[in-house]
Design a protein around this motif. Structure first.
Motif, mmCIF file in Angstrom:
data_model
loop_
_atom_site.group_PDB
_atom_site.id
_atom_site.type_symbol
_atom_site.label_atom_id
_atom_site.label_comp_id
_atom_site.label_asym_id
_atom_site.label_seq_id
_atom_site.Cartn_x
_atom_site.Cartn_y
_atom_site.Cartn_z
ATOM 1 N N TYR A 185 69.163 18.389 44.327
ATOM 2 C CA TYR A 185 68.872 19.620 44.705
ATOM 3 C C TYR A 185 70.298 20.345 45.273
ATOM 4 C CZ TYR A 185 66.255 23.801 46.759
ATOM 5 O OH TYR A 185 65.871 25.170 47.326
ATOM 6 N N THR A 186 70.476 21.550 44.835
ATOM 7 C CA THR A 186 71.429 22.238 45.340
ATOM 8 C C THR A 186 71.276 23.050 46.849
ATOM 9 O OG1 THR A 186 71.195 24.280 44.345
ATOM 10 C CG2 THR A 186 72.518 22.655 43.329
ATOM 11 N N GLY A 187 70.062 23.226 47.062
ATOM 12 C CA GLY A 187 69.685 23.963 48.318
ATOM 13 C C GLY A 187 69.339 25.472 47.914
ATOM 14 N N GLU A 188 69.692 26.005 46.563
ATOM 15 C CA GLU A 188 69.749 27.187 46.031
ATOM 16 C C GLU A 188 68.354 27.473 45.058
ATOM 17 O OE1 GLU A 188 71.188 30.056 46.696
ATOM 18 O OE2 GLU A 188 71.985 29.138 48.461
ATOM 19 N N ARG A 189 68.063 28.527 44.992
ATOM 20 C CA ARG A 189 67.009 29.032 44.035
ATOM 21 C C ARG A 189 67.589 30.037 43.297
ATOM 22 N NH1 ARG A 189 61.704 27.366 45.209
ATOM 23 N NH2 ARG A 189 61.479 26.149 47.060
ATOM 24 N N ASP A 190 66.922 30.221 41.977
ATOM 25 C CA ASP A 190 67.430 31.226 40.984
ATOM 26 C C ASP A 190 66.484 32.453 41.441
ATOM 27 O OD1 ASP A 190 65.022 30.994 39.690
ATOM 28 O OD2 ASP A 190 65.912 30.655 37.848
ATOM 29 N N ILE A 191 66.967 33.729 40.537
ATOM 30 C CA ILE A 191 66.105 35.065 41.080
ATOM 31 C C ILE A 191 64.776 34.825 40.748
ATOM 32 C CG2 ILE A 191 66.425 35.639 38.428
ATOM 33 C CD1 ILE A 191 67.168 38.526 39.547
ATOM 34 N N ILE A 206 72.706 27.285 33.992
ATOM 35 C CA ILE A 206 72.422 28.620 34.712
ATOM 36 C C ILE A 206 73.552 29.767 34.205
ATOM 37 C CG2 ILE A 206 71.893 27.931 36.907
ATOM 38 C CD1 ILE A 206 74.633 28.662 38.196
ATOM 39 N N GLU A 207 72.975 31.042 34.402
ATOM 40 C CA GLU A 207 73.555 32.140 33.736
ATOM 41 C C GLU A 207 73.556 33.514 34.782
ATOM 42 O OE1 GLU A 207 73.442 34.202 29.319
ATOM 43 O OE2 GLU A 207 71.547 33.907 30.406
ATOM 44 N N TYR A 242 77.078 33.758 45.861
ATOM 45 C CA TYR A 242 77.660 33.823 44.865
ATOM 46 C C TYR A 242 77.754 35.296 44.287
ATOM 47 C CZ TYR A 242 72.499 33.003 44.129
ATOM 48 O OH TYR A 242 71.286 32.939 44.738
ATOM 49 N N PRO A 243 78.495 35.506 43.055
ATOM 50 C CA PRO A 243 78.684 37.115 42.842
ATOM 51 C C PRO A 243 77.573 37.942 43.127
ATOM 52 C CG PRO A 243 79.498 35.599 41.246
ATOM 53 C CD PRO A 243 78.737 34.703 42.083
ATOM 54 N N ASP A 244 76.392 37.768 42.799
ATOM 55 C CA ASP A 244 75.222 38.699 42.903
ATOM 56 C C ASP A 244 73.940 37.967 42.682
ATOM 57 O OD1 ASP A 244 75.542 39.937 39.559
ATOM 58 O OD2 ASP A 244 74.601 38.208 40.118
ATOM 59 N N ASP A 245 72.730 38.494 42.670
ATOM 60 C CA ASP A 245 71.383 37.770 42.925
ATOM 61 C C ASP A 245 70.653 37.604 41.513
ATOM 62 O OD1 ASP A 245 69.367 40.345 43.980
ATOM 63 O OD2 ASP A 245 70.566 40.239 42.633
ATOM 64 N N SER A 246 71.576 37.890 40.601
ATOM 65 C CA SER A 246 71.012 37.756 39.240
ATOM 66 C C SER A 246 71.073 36.485 38.641
ATOM 67 C CB SER A 246 71.549 38.850 38.223
ATOM 68 O OG SER A 246 73.033 38.515 38.008
ATOM 69 N N ILE A 247 71.547 35.178 39.442
ATOM 70 C CA ILE A 247 71.626 33.856 38.872
ATOM 71 C C ILE A 247 70.127 33.150 38.402
ATOM 72 C CG2 ILE A 247 71.170 32.736 41.074
ATOM 73 C CD1 ILE A 247 73.618 30.915 40.391
ATOM 74 N N GLN A 248 70.260 32.949 37.197
ATOM 75 C CA GLN A 248 69.182 32.434 36.519
ATOM 76 C C GLN A 248 69.170 30.899 35.749
ATOM 77 O OE1 GLN A 248 67.632 34.926 33.393
ATOM 78 N NE2 GLN A 248 65.468 33.911 33.483
ATOM 79 N N VAL A 249 68.228 30.034 36.068
ATOM 80 C CA VAL A 249 68.371 28.710 35.499
ATOM 81 C C VAL A 249 67.804 29.146 33.786
ATOM 82 C CG1 VAL A 249 67.234 26.588 35.226
ATOM 83 C CG2 VAL A 249 67.892 27.482 37.436
ATOM 84 N N ILE A 250 68.536 28.559 32.993
ATOM 85 C CA ILE A 250 68.090 28.828 31.752
ATOM 86 C C ILE A 250 67.714 27.512 30.946
ATOM 87 C CG2 ILE A 250 69.253 31.158 31.237
ATOM 88 C CD1 ILE A 250 71.524 29.865 29.912
ATOM 89 N N GLY A 251 67.900 26.555 31.508
ATOM 90 C CA GLY A 251 67.708 25.090 30.894
ATOM 91 C C GLY A 251 68.310 24.057 31.787
ATOM 92 N N ASN A 252 68.668 22.636 31.100
ATOM 93 C CA ASN A 252 69.601 21.747 31.752
ATOM 94 C C ASN A 252 70.126 21.007 30.456
ATOM 95 O OD1 ASN A 252 67.503 19.602 30.950
ATOM 96 N ND2 ASN A 252 66.367 20.688 32.237
#
Length: 161
Positions: free
Chosen positions: A73-79, A90-91, A137-147
């Motif tokens: 786990y990175t400690g981060e969550r997506d949008i 991620i995208e 990170y650049p903005d808060d639109s980071i999203q997990v789209i798969g693995n």
């Protein structure tokens, strides 16, 4: 505040994700007189607390896992609030390089992972980045789209890992 340390991996029995603490279990006593371990001497398990009813003791559950699917786990969550693990794809729009182009990254551990920072391997243009575990990170639109395990089609463009 420190990052929560936990892992995920796919189970051997059902090929589904499980979460907890990763443990490499040596199934026998190793002799200090030149003994060597073989692959069959080692079990890879995910350890977590099992379910219990009210006031009943909770036992520890050890689940056999595929060691090739272990991700921290990175400690981060997506949008959307989804936890981000190593191996996730991620995208997000990277405003440092382009205002409108969406970038896809594979989350990898890097030399700074232990300092609340994880390495991102870019799929689109081979521009690598880091994200810190504090939302830098650049903005808060980071999203997990798969693995990389369940969605290999998302990384067809990537020539090498």
């Amino acid at each position: 505040m420190s990052r929560e340390i936990k892992f995920r991996a796919k189970t051997l029995a059902q090929d589904v994700w499980c979460y907890g603490s990763y443990f490499e279990h040596i199934k026998r006593q190793v002799s200090p007189l030149g003994d060597s371990l073989k692959d069959e001497d080692i079990e890879h398990v995910m350890i977590s607390s099992s379910f219990a009813d009210w006031n009943m003791p909770r036992r520890i559950e050890a689940i056999l896992i595929n060691p090739n699917t272990v991700g921290q786990y990175t400690g981060e969550r997506d949008i959307g609030g989804k936890e981000i693990y190593e191996g996730d794809i991620i995208e997000f729009n990277d405003v440092e390089y382009s205002d409108s182009l969406s970038h896809k990254f594979i989350v990898r551990s890097g030399e700074d992972f232990h300092r609340d920072c994880c390495y991102l391997q870019n799929i689109n243009e081979y521009i690598d980045r880091y994200i810190k575990g504090n939302g830098e990170y650049p903005d808060d639109s980071i999203q997990v789209i798969g693995n990389i395990y369940d969605n290999p089609e998302l990384i067809k463009e990537c020539e090498e890992w």
